[in-house]
Motif scaffolding. Structure first.
Motif, PDB file in Angstrom:
ATOM      1  N   SER A 283      -4.674  -6.281   2.223  1.00 30.26           N
ATOM      2  CA  SER A 283      -5.274  -5.032   2.072  1.00 30.26           C
ATOM      3  C   SER A 283      -6.631  -5.372   2.129  1.00 30.26           C
ATOM      4  CB  SER A 283      -5.130  -4.562   0.934  1.00 30.26           C
ATOM      5  OG  SER A 283      -5.480  -5.095  -0.142  1.00 30.26           O
TER       6      SER A 283
ATOM      7  N   ALA B 190      -0.338   1.149  -2.822  1.00 26.24           N
ATOM      8  CA  ALA B 190       1.156   1.074  -1.792  1.00 26.24           C
ATOM      9  C   ALA B 190       1.773  -0.292  -2.532  1.00 26.24           C
ATOM     10  CB  ALA B 190       0.685   0.997  -0.384  1.00 26.24           C
TER      11      ALA B 190
ATOM     12  N   GLY C  13       0.879   2.907   2.506  1.00 18.72           N
ATOM     13  CA  GLY C  13      -0.790   2.864   2.419  1.00 18.72           C
ATOM     14  C   GLY C  13      -1.437   3.832   3.197  1.00 18.72           C
TER      15      GLY C  13
ATOM     16  N   SER D  21      -4.229   1.193  -0.007  1.00 11.56           N
ATOM     17  CA  SER D  21      -3.095   0.135   0.362  1.00 11.56           C
ATOM     18  C   SER D  21      -2.874  -0.686  -1.084  1.00 11.56           C
ATOM     19  CB  SER D  21      -4.022  -1.047   1.294  1.00 11.56           C
ATOM     20  OG  SER D  21      -5.165  -1.416   0.842  1.00 11.56           O
TER      21      SER D  21
END
Length: 322
Positions: free
Chosen positions: A100, A43, A34, A40
């Motif tokens: 996140s 990711a 991330g 993020s």
């Protein structure tokens, strides 16, 4: 991987703890990805996407997995379990999304504590309702004590990492989101375990988890792409892509273990393993800002003791004439 006979706690508990030990490694990999991507959500999508590709290959290669995949439509058509069990992977996507969204506000330690609190409490309820494949398990005083002690132990182990959250009113929603995600994780494990029994293998339940989770994350990432644009290009280092395969192991073994241990004990054991794994990872490969204090070690040990207490029967008062 077919569904084996029920495992005793002597085998199931160490296996669940071992699975939990690897969870922080996945978190470290996904966190690094991330940061590298500066995204993020991307990711998380890469992690789910690589896991999905791996599960597709396994489902096409292994005879047991192919046989399980052929049971999906008959299982739904015959009503062996509710159709929404197929979407259990969306809960995993929600958990990743809550990470996140809220860790920047709460910090990793507080996020973990509130998520464990939600998962532990819902694990009691899910077992009490008999939703998982292990059937109904009463909320005995010893199990309640084990849950309370686990939450306290996790708070103690992570207390050196607590930071200043800020205004409590503005932090209410960020706290409620991981609590809700933690509560739903117990239901996800119960749904996966039940579906795995009817498929004859946890591999098919794992495949469908990655299908549902990847779909949700892809939709969210496309919206983000339209609003903020793409992040950095994908890295070439191979280890950035290990998060998905590790997730396959967690989900498959979790679906396998809930049949023997129940939802509550599986979740608590993985939590204990997660603390052990975090401690080992911080000792061997410390990240910037790593804090290892007496509370970190003592809280981890106390968590493992709490898990063992949860397996013990509540002592009954002796009857008869002495």
């Amino acid at each position: 991987m077919a569904i084996p006979p029920s495992l005793s706690p002597v085998i199931g508990l160490p296996l669940a703890i071992a699975v939990g030990i690897a969870i922080p490694l996945q978190g470290r990999i996904n966190g690094a990805l991330g940061t590298r991507l500066d995204d993020s959500l991307a990711a998380a999508l890469v992690s789910f996407g690589t896991g999905l590709v791996l599960m597709i290959v396994i489902s096409l290669t292994l005879p047991t997995a192919r046989a399980g995949a052929r049971q999906v439509i008959p299982a739904v058509r015959e009503g062996r379990f509710p159709p929404y069990y197929l979407g259990a992977g969306a809960i995993g996507a929600l958990f990743v999304f809550s990470q996140s969204l809220t860790i920047a506000v709460l910090g990793v330690a507080l996020f973990t504590v509130v998520a464990v609190m939600g998962q532990s409490l819902s694990g009691l309820l899910v077992d009490r309702a008999g939703i998982g494949p292990a059937g109904r398990r009463s909320a005995t005083p010893m199990r309640v004590i084990g849950v309370v002690l686990t939450v306290v132990s996790v708070m103690w182990a992570l207390s050196p990492r607590f930071g200043v959250v800020g205004d409590p009113a503005s932090s209410l929603l960020p706290v409620l989101l991981p609590v809700a995600a933690g509560i739903l994780l117990s239901f996800q494990q119960a749904m996966n375990g039940t579906a795995a029994v009817h498929y004859g293998t946890p591999l098919t339940a794992t495949l469908l988890n990655f299908v549902a989770g990847s779909t949700v994350l892809l939709a969210a990432w496309l919206v983000k792409l339209l609003v903020t644009g793409p992040g950095n290009p994908l890295p070439t280092e191979w280890w950035y892509y290990l998060g998905g395969p590790l997730g396959c192991v967690f989900i498959a073994l979790g679906a396998l273990l809930v049949r023997s241990l129940g939802v509550l004990l599986t979740g608590l054991s993985m939590t204990g393993g997660q603390l052990v794994g975090s401690l080992v990872l911080d000792l061997v490969f410390p990240a910037p800002g790593t804090i290892i204090a007496v509370a970190t070690v003592a809280g981890t040990v106390l968590t493992l003791i709490a898990i063992v207490l949860t397996t013990l029967p509540w002592p009954r008062r002796a009857t008869g004439i002495a």
